[in-house]
Scaffold this motif. Structure first.
Motif, PDB file in Angstrom:
ATOM      1  N   ASN A 187       0.843  -1.196   0.000  1.00  0.00           N
ATOM      2  CA  ASN A 187       0.000   0.000   0.000  1.00  0.00           C
ATOM      3  C   ASN A 187       0.879   1.247   0.000  1.00  0.00           C
ATOM      4  O   ASN A 187       1.885   1.307   0.683  1.00  0.00           O
ATOM      5  N   ASN A 188       0.462   2.229  -0.773  1.00  0.00           N
ATOM      6  CA  ASN A 188       1.117   3.526  -0.823  1.00  0.00           C
ATOM      7  C   ASN A 188       0.007   4.555  -0.626  1.00  0.00           C
ATOM      8  O   ASN A 188      -0.916   4.610  -1.437  1.00  0.00           O
ATOM      9  N   PHE A 189       0.071   5.322   0.453  1.00  0.00           N
ATOM     10  CA  PHE A 189      -1.005   6.287   0.673  1.00  0.00           C
ATOM     11  C   PHE A 189      -0.484   7.562   1.312  1.00  0.00           C
ATOM     12  O   PHE A 189       0.587   7.592   1.902  1.00  0.00           O
ATOM     13  N   TYR A 213      -2.145  11.082   3.586  1.00  0.00           N
ATOM     14  CA  TYR A 213      -3.279  11.548   4.379  1.00  0.00           C
ATOM     15  C   TYR A 213      -2.987  12.963   4.833  1.00  0.00           C
ATOM     16  O   TYR A 213      -1.897  13.245   5.340  1.00  0.00           O
ATOM     17  N   ALA A 224      -7.553  11.659   2.013  1.00  0.00           N
ATOM     18  CA  ALA A 224      -6.729  10.454   2.005  1.00  0.00           C
ATOM     19  C   ALA A 224      -6.656   9.927   0.575  1.00  0.00           C
ATOM     20  O   ALA A 224      -7.667   9.878  -0.123  1.00  0.00           O
ATOM     21  N   ASP A 225      -5.451   9.559   0.156  1.00  0.00           N
ATOM     22  CA  ASP A 225      -5.234   9.051  -1.195  1.00  0.00           C
ATOM     23  C   ASP A 225      -4.531   7.709  -1.085  1.00  0.00           C
ATOM     24  O   ASP A 225      -3.350   7.644  -0.752  1.00  0.00           O
ATOM     25  N   PHE A 226      -5.280   6.637  -1.329  1.00  0.00           N
ATOM     26  CA  PHE A 226      -4.714   5.284  -1.333  1.00  0.00           C
ATOM     27  C   PHE A 226      -4.283   5.005  -2.768  1.00  0.00           C
ATOM     28  O   PHE A 226      -5.056   4.490  -3.577  1.00  0.00           O
ATOM     29  N   ARG A 227      -3.052   5.397  -3.087  1.00  0.00           N
ATOM     30  CA  ARG A 227      -2.567   5.343  -4.468  1.00  0.00           C
ATOM     31  C   ARG A 227      -2.532   3.929  -5.024  1.00  0.00           C
ATOM     32  O   ARG A 227      -2.787   3.724  -6.198  1.00  0.00           O
ATOM     33  N   THR A 228      -2.212   2.945  -4.204  1.00  0.00           N
ATOM     34  CA  THR A 228      -2.113   1.571  -4.676  1.00  0.00           C
ATOM     35  C   THR A 228      -3.444   1.080  -5.235  1.00  0.00           C
ATOM     36  O   THR A 228      -3.495   0.442  -6.278  1.00  0.00           O
ATOM     37  N   SER A 229      -4.535   1.398  -4.544  1.00  0.00           N
ATOM     38  CA  SER A 229      -5.852   0.939  -4.998  1.00  0.00           C
ATOM     39  C   SER A 229      -6.577   1.993  -5.833  1.00  0.00           C
ATOM     40  O   SER A 229      -7.645   1.727  -6.372  1.00  0.00           O
ATOM     41  N   THR A 253      -7.942   4.721  -4.637  1.00  0.00           N
ATOM     42  CA  THR A 253      -9.087   5.171  -3.853  1.00  0.00           C
ATOM     43  C   THR A 253      -8.796   6.526  -3.204  1.00  0.00           C
ATOM     44  O   THR A 253      -7.748   6.708  -2.590  1.00  0.00           O
TER      45      THR A 253
END
Length: 174
Positions: A108-110, A112, A145-150, A152
């Motif tokens: 995961n790469n995020f 916040y 929040a930016d969940f770059r991997t997914s 989202t």
């Protein structure tokens, strides 16, 4: 790091102006290597993880206290900004090529970000052994929040008004 300043006024030392600033930064890099041994029907594997974590926070606050006769008026402003980020990688060694392969389901790469701005005020009234404090706080909050991997994104922006009321009586001695 923190800086604080307090000013007492010459004509009334109960009258105060306070300014505070706080900044903090934290980074950490953690990694793990582990092996799962084959047992019964479970295939063994060799894996590793890495987490690169960053946090940065800043807070600025201004408070003012103004006596009005036997009463006291308190007012303030506060702004808080926080930014976090994390890169978490999970890799498993391919037994045929002996190369570590990234597992995107477990990685995961995020980032916040949170920003809060607030204004508050209260009036304190004292009468004999009784004390009444009434006030309120207006708070504006922004979360991103930016969940770059997914791929989202999560965003929330909201405003809250929180009233407060406190009534107390001094206990008798003896």
């Amino acid at each position: 790091m923190g800086l604080n300043y307090q000013h007492n006024f010459k004509n009334n030392d109960a009258r105060l102006l306070t300014l505070a600033y706080k900044a903090s930064t934290n980074t950490s890099l953690n990694s793990s290597d582990f092996s799962v041994l084959p047992l019964l029907n479970y295939q063994g594997r060799v894996s590793n993880t890495r987490n690169d974590d960053r946090t940065r926070e800043q807070t600025l606050q201004l408070d003012y206290v103004q006596p009005i006769g036997k009463q006291t008026l308190e007012m303030g402003l506060k702004a808080s900004f926080e930014r976090n980020g994390s890169n978490y990688f999970y890799q498993t060694r391919d037994s045929l090529t002996d190369v570590f392969v990234l597992d995107p389901r477990l990685s995961n790469n995020f980032s916040y970000e949170q920003a809060i701005q607030a204004a508050y005020s209260s009036l304190i009234i004292k009468k004999n052994k009784w004390r009444l404090q009434a006030g309120g706080r207006l708070e504006i909050t922004r979360l991103d929040a930016d969940f770059r991997t997914s791929g989202t994104l999560a965003r929330q922006h909201y405003t809250n008004l929180v009233p407060s009321l406190n009534i107390s009586r001094q206990a008798q001695r003896g």
